[in-house]
Design a protein around this motif. Structure first.
Motif, mmCIF file in Angstrom:
data_model
loop_
_atom_site.group_PDB
_atom_site.id
_atom_site.type_symbol
_atom_site.label_atom_id
_atom_site.label_comp_id
_atom_site.label_asym_id
_atom_site.label_seq_id
_atom_site.Cartn_x
_atom_site.Cartn_y
_atom_site.Cartn_z
ATOM 1 N N TYR A 97 -32.732 11.401 -3.458
ATOM 2 C CA TYR A 97 -31.854 10.902 -2.399
ATOM 3 C C TYR A 97 -32.618 10.223 -1.268
ATOM 4 O O TYR A 97 -32.015 9.537 -0.440
ATOM 5 C CB TYR A 97 -30.963 12.022 -1.839
ATOM 6 N N THR A 98 -33.919 10.348 -1.235
ATOM 7 C CA THR A 98 -34.723 9.685 -0.204
ATOM 8 C C THR A 98 -35.093 8.253 -0.601
ATOM 9 O O THR A 98 -35.663 7.526 0.196
ATOM 10 C CB THR A 98 -36.007 10.480 0.093
ATOM 11 N N SER A 99 -34.749 7.862 -1.804
ATOM 12 C CA SER A 99 -35.079 6.537 -2.325
ATOM 13 C C SER A 99 -33.916 5.558 -2.114
ATOM 14 O O SER A 99 -32.785 5.827 -2.524
ATOM 15 C CB SER A 99 -35.385 6.653 -3.814
ATOM 16 N N ALA A 100 -34.199 4.422 -1.497
ATOM 17 C CA ALA A 100 -33.168 3.417 -1.238
ATOM 18 C C ALA A 100 -32.508 2.904 -2.525
ATOM 19 O O ALA A 100 -31.274 2.837 -2.599
ATOM 20 C CB ALA A 100 -33.745 2.266 -0.428
ATOM 21 N N PRO A 101 -33.287 2.525 -3.561
ATOM 22 C CA PRO A 101 -32.637 2.018 -4.783
ATOM 23 C C PRO A 101 -31.707 3.053 -5.426
ATOM 24 O O PRO A 101 -30.631 2.707 -5.916
ATOM 25 C CB PRO A 101 -33.808 1.689 -5.713
ATOM 26 N N TYR A 102 -32.118 4.305 -5.417
ATOM 27 C CA TYR A 102 -31.291 5.380 -5.978
ATOM 28 C C TYR A 102 -29.985 5.498 -5.191
ATOM 29 O O TYR A 102 -28.899 5.549 -5.776
ATOM 30 C CB TYR A 102 -32.065 6.700 -5.953
ATOM 31 N N LEU A 103 -30.081 5.554 -3.861
ATOM 32 C CA LEU A 103 -28.883 5.693 -3.034
ATOM 33 C C LEU A 103 -27.953 4.495 -3.194
ATOM 34 O O LEU A 103 -26.735 4.661 -3.304
ATOM 35 C CB LEU A 103 -29.259 5.856 -1.560
ATOM 36 N N GLU A 104 -28.511 3.305 -3.207
ATOM 37 C CA GLU A 104 -27.688 2.111 -3.380
ATOM 38 C C GLU A 104 -26.953 2.153 -4.725
ATOM 39 O O GLU A 104 -25.766 1.842 -4.796
ATOM 40 C CB GLU A 104 -28.538 0.855 -3.274
ATOM 41 N N ALA A 105 -27.644 2.539 -5.774
ATOM 42 C CA ALA A 105 -27.032 2.614 -7.098
ATOM 43 C C ALA A 105 -25.945 3.692 -7.134
ATOM 44 O O ALA A 105 -24.879 3.484 -7.718
ATOM 45 C CB ALA A 105 -28.093 2.898 -8.157
ATOM 46 N N ALA A 106 -26.205 4.832 -6.509
ATOM 47 C CA ALA A 106 -25.234 5.925 -6.500
ATOM 48 C C ALA A 106 -23.980 5.536 -5.723
ATOM 49 O O ALA A 106 -22.850 5.780 -6.183
ATOM 50 C CB ALA A 106 -25.860 7.182 -5.910
ATOM 51 N N VAL A 151 -28.331 19.399 -0.170
ATOM 52 C CA VAL A 151 -28.695 19.099 1.215
ATOM 53 C C VAL A 151 -27.402 18.887 1.998
ATOM 54 O O VAL A 151 -26.323 18.801 1.421
ATOM 55 C CB VAL A 151 -29.599 17.846 1.331
ATOM 56 N N SER A 152 -27.526 18.770 3.302
ATOM 57 C CA SER A 152 -26.344 18.543 4.126
ATOM 58 C C SER A 152 -25.915 17.081 4.048
ATOM 59 O O SER A 152 -26.713 16.197 3.708
ATOM 60 C CB SER A 152 -26.632 18.921 5.578
ATOM 61 N N LYS A 153 -24.649 16.849 4.391
ATOM 62 C CA LYS A 153 -24.161 15.467 4.466
ATOM 63 C C LYS A 153 -24.977 14.701 5.500
ATOM 64 O O LYS A 153 -25.292 13.533 5.295
ATOM 65 C CB LYS A 153 -22.679 15.439 4.840
ATOM 66 N N ARG A 154 -25.335 15.372 6.573
ATOM 67 C CA ARG A 154 -26.123 14.732 7.629
ATOM 68 C C ARG A 154 -27.449 14.195 7.077
ATOM 69 O O ARG A 154 -27.895 13.116 7.461
ATOM 70 C CB ARG A 154 -26.374 15.723 8.752
ATOM 71 N N SER A 155 -28.081 14.940 6.171
ATOM 72 C CA SER A 155 -29.344 14.482 5.565
ATOM 73 C C SER A 155 -29.132 13.178 4.805
ATOM 74 O O SER A 155 -29.945 12.257 4.887
ATOM 75 C CB SER A 155 -29.913 15.537 4.629
ATOM 76 N N ILE A 156 -28.031 13.105 4.070
ATOM 77 C CA ILE A 156 -27.735 11.887 3.307
ATOM 78 C C ILE A 156 -27.464 10.734 4.270
ATOM 79 O O ILE A 156 -27.992 9.622 4.088
ATOM 80 C CB ILE A 156 -26.537 12.101 2.356
ATOM 81 N N TYR A 157 -26.656 10.983 5.303
ATOM 82 C CA TYR A 157 -26.372 9.931 6.290
ATOM 83 C C TYR A 157 -27.657 9.425 6.949
ATOM 84 O O TYR A 157 -27.813 8.231 7.173
ATOM 85 C CB TYR A 157 -25.403 10.423 7.364
ATOM 86 N N ARG A 158 -28.562 10.319 7.262
ATOM 87 C CA ARG A 158 -29.825 9.910 7.897
ATOM 88 C C ARG A 158 -30.627 8.981 7.006
ATOM 89 O O ARG A 158 -31.199 7.986 7.455
ATOM 90 C CB ARG A 158 -30.659 11.134 8.261
ATOM 91 N N VAL A 159 -30.708 9.313 5.728
ATOM 92 C CA VAL A 159 -31.470 8.473 4.797
ATOM 93 C C VAL A 159 -30.768 7.128 4.604
ATOM 94 O O VAL A 159 -31.421 6.083 4.552
ATOM 95 C CB VAL A 159 -31.689 9.199 3.449
ATOM 96 N N LEU A 160 -29.440 7.138 4.516
ATOM 97 C CA LEU A 160 -28.697 5.878 4.409
ATOM 98 C C LEU A 160 -28.982 4.994 5.616
ATOM 99 O O LEU A 160 -29.232 3.795 5.476
ATOM 100 C CB LEU A 160 -27.193 6.150 4.303
ATOM 101 N N ASP A 161 -28.967 5.595 6.797
ATOM 102 C CA ASP A 161 -29.261 4.839 8.021
ATOM 103 C C ASP A 161 -30.703 4.336 8.040
ATOM 104 O O ASP A 161 -30.968 3.203 8.430
ATOM 105 C CB ASP A 161 -28.995 5.690 9.269
ATOM 106 N N ARG A 162 -31.627 5.173 7.625
ATOM 107 C CA ARG A 162 -33.040 4.803 7.617
ATOM 108 C C ARG A 162 -33.288 3.572 6.740
ATOM 109 O O ARG A 162 -34.107 2.719 7.052
ATOM 110 C CB ARG A 162 -33.888 5.976 7.117
ATOM 111 N N HIS A 163 -32.540 3.501 5.637
ATOM 112 C CA HIS A 163 -32.714 2.378 4.705
ATOM 113 C C HIS A 163 -31.714 1.247 4.954
ATOM 114 O O HIS A 163 -31.639 0.302 4.161
ATOM 115 C CB HIS A 163 -32.584 2.863 3.259
ATOM 116 N N ASN A 164 -30.923 1.359 6.020
ATOM 117 C CA ASN A 164 -29.913 0.342 6.362
ATOM 118 C C ASN A 164 -28.947 0.070 5.213
ATOM 119 O O ASN A 164 -28.623 -1.084 4.908
ATOM 120 C CB ASN A 164 -30.564 -0.968 6.801
#
Length: 96
Positions: free
Chosen positions: A31-40, A56-69
């Motif tokens: 879930y820390t990988s941008a390509p993985y998150l984009e594909a999911a 993990v928490s929803k907040r963790s996912i939101y943070r990574v999404l934000d980090r990768h724009n």
């Protein structure tokens, strides 16, 4: 209560991600990988699905999404609208 009333388990979500994204195996830290998150996200998985699968928490996912724009739908902030947003899709009747 029937099985259809239960929320998917972590292992079921992991299996869904592996199948939908054609992965060889599930990686807990993917879930820390941008390509993985984009594909999911493109495959229709929600932040809740990803948080459940990766334990993990929803907040963790939101943070990574934000980090990768990465663009994603933002849940409503309060009241009945938030409860509706967080409700299981089968809770609200309607045409599919």
């Amino acid at each position: 209560m029937t099985n259809s009333d239960l929320q998917p388990t972590m292992h079921e979500r992991q299996a869904d991600l592996v199948a939908a994204l054609d992965l060889d195996e599930f990686s807990p830290d993917a879930y820390t990988s941008a390509p993985y998150l984009e594909a999911a996200i493109e495959a229709g998985f929600t932040v809740v699905d990803l948080a459940t699968a990766h334990d993990v928490s929803k907040r963790s996912i939101y943070r990574v999404l934000d980090r990768h724009n990465i663009d994603y739908e933002t849940p409503l902030k309060n009241g009945p609208a938030r409860r509706l947003w967080n409700a299981h899709p089968d809770t609200v009747p309607g045409d599919d």
